[in-house]
Scaffold this active site. Structure first.
Site, PDB file in Angstrom:
ATOM      1  CG  ASP A  88      38.001  39.923  51.354  1.00 47.30           C
ATOM      2  OD1 ASP A  88      38.476  41.003  50.953  1.00 47.30           O
ATOM      3  OD2 ASP A  88      38.231  38.820  50.801  1.00 47.30           O
ATOM      4  CG  HIS A  89      35.929  41.656  47.897  1.00 44.22           C
ATOM      5  ND1 HIS A  89      36.202  42.644  46.980  1.00 44.22           N
ATOM      6  CD2 HIS A  89      37.036  40.882  47.957  1.00 44.22           C
ATOM      7  CE1 HIS A  89      37.426  42.473  46.496  1.00 44.22           C
ATOM      8  NE2 HIS A  89      37.954  41.419  47.088  1.00 44.22           N
ATOM      9  CD  GLU A 100      37.820  46.272  44.642  1.00 42.53           C
ATOM     10  OE1 GLU A 100      37.903  45.569  45.656  1.00 42.53           O
ATOM     11  OE2 GLU A 100      37.649  45.820  43.500  1.00 42.53           O
ATOM     12  N   GLY A 134      42.535  34.443  42.844  1.00 39.50           N
ATOM     13  CA  GLY A 134      42.659  33.046  42.403  1.00 39.50           C
ATOM     14  C   GLY A 134      44.039  32.761  41.833  1.00 39.50           C
ATOM     15  CG  ASN A 177      43.181  41.308  50.781  1.00 37.79           C
ATOM     16  OD1 ASN A 177      43.710  41.894  51.715  1.00 37.79           O
ATOM     17  ND2 ASN A 177      42.018  41.646  50.277  1.00 37.79           N
TER      18      ASN A 177
HETATM   19  P1  13P Z   1      43.593  35.192  46.526  1.00 36.63           P
HETATM   20  O1  13P Z   1      42.537  34.154  46.740  1.00 36.63           O
HETATM   21  O2  13P Z   1      44.007  35.259  45.100  1.00 36.63           O
HETATM   22  O3  13P Z   1      44.739  35.038  47.466  1.00 36.63           O
HETATM   23  O4  13P Z   1      42.934  36.610  46.805  1.00 36.63           O
HETATM   24  C1  13P Z   1      42.428  36.890  48.085  1.00 36.63           C
HETATM   25  C2  13P Z   1      41.792  38.224  48.104  1.00 36.63           C
HETATM   26  O5  13P Z   1      42.211  39.161  47.459  1.00 36.63           O
HETATM   27  C3  13P Z   1      40.622  38.399  48.975  1.00 36.63           C
HETATM   28  O6  13P Z   1      40.046  39.657  48.852  1.00 36.63           O
END
Ligand code: 13P
Length: 288
Positions: free
Chosen positions: A85-86, A136, A179, A230
């Site tokens: 992720d990211h 992204e 968040g 996500n």
């Molecule tokens: P949240 O923590 O807001 O659910 O987002 C998770 C996310 O997008 C991880 O890339």
């Protein structure tokens, strides 16, 4: 069954108008709980790891080995992908090497030409190993140092350019943030989502910040091309709440209630329940 790339499950979801939940893992308990929930709901799933969480868990190789071992030990039969992720440019390369079956390269903080160039290189490398790729465009807002930024809106032209590189699925800001959403959040921007969906020529889209978005907005986004959602914060919140209730009820002080296998169970059970609720809302239950 071994871990699979996320490409096929997301393309099927896109065609079938549902979405795959991509749940962030933080440790063994998270991994077991999410896998148990998806097996029970008969749902394909993506387990994803941020670079920070990977560092906490002692590296990408440890994450890949742990997920594979838990998956095999539990006899999981639903399709499971392990996704970065990211990811940074170097992180994405390291995950491909470590056995991840999917990676996100997040070049949104580079200027667009550099994002495009680096995305192209990761896509080429990942595809040569059968690994799926998410890129992204534009950045996703969120809370940093206690300050919550507004959700950003990606440029549809830039989305079209990244989509044309052959990326498997694309994250693009539509007013979503990571968040907890602030009380005055404006909601998802469906006008921008529709423009992006039209620009990317049928490429599945990824909704980041999937915690706390009202389900009617989630359902609408799915009908408009979102096929991966996500979720991280929601699972952290339900885990913390259940653990706090256990301790506040004094259960850690009764018998062997302090044993971590007992102490962490209510939190893990709460994750299972939340994941089952979410995959039902996303429409991926019984799609394995
Ligand atoms: P949240 O923590 O807001 O659910 O987002 C998770 C996310 O997008 C991880 O890339």
């Amino acid at each position: 069954m071994v871990l699979v790339s996320a490409k096929e499950m997301i393309e099927k979801a896109h065609e079938g108008h549902y979405a795959i939940g991509a749940f962030n893992i933080n440790n063994m308990e998270w991994t077991k709980a999410i896998l148990a929930a998806c097996q029970q709901a008969n749902s394909p799933v993506i387990l994803q790891v941020s670079e920070g969480a990977a560092k906490y868990m002692c590296g990408f190789k440890q994450c890949a080995d742990m997920v594979k071992n838990i998956h095999d030990h539990m006899g999981i039969t639903v399709p499971v992908a392990l996704h970065l992720d990211h990811g940074t440019f170097e992180g994405a390369k390291a995950c491909i090497e470590a056995g991840f079956t999917s990676v996100m390269f997040d070049g949104s903080h580079y200027d667009f030409a550099e994002n495009l160039e680096k995305s192209k290189e990761i896509i080429k490398l990942a595809h040569s190993q059968g690994v799926s790729v998410e890129c992204e465009v534009g950045g996703i807002g969120g809370t940093e140092d206690g300050v919550t930024s507004n959700g950003e809106l990606a440029d549809p032209k830039e989305c079209a350019e990244i989509a044309s590189l052959g990326v498997d699925f694309l994250a693009a800001g539509i007013g979503n943030i990571h968040g907890v959403y602030p009380a005055d959040w404006a909601g998802l921007n469906f006008e921008r989502l529709s423009e992006i969906d039209a620009a990317v020529n049928g490429k599945p889209l990824v909704l980041h910040g999937g915690s706390g978005i009202p389900f009617d907005q989630v359902h609408k986004a799915i009908t408009m091309g979102v096929s991966k959602i996500n979720v991280n914060t929601d699972l952290q919140i339900v885990f913390a709440k259940a653990t706090r209730e256990y301790i506040e009820a004094g259960k850690d002080q009764q018998g062997k209630g302090f044993d971590p296998r007992k102490l962490l169970k209510p939190g893990a059970d709460a994750i299972v329940a939340k994941v089952i609720e979410m995959v039902n809302q996303f429409g991926s239950a019984d799609k394995a």
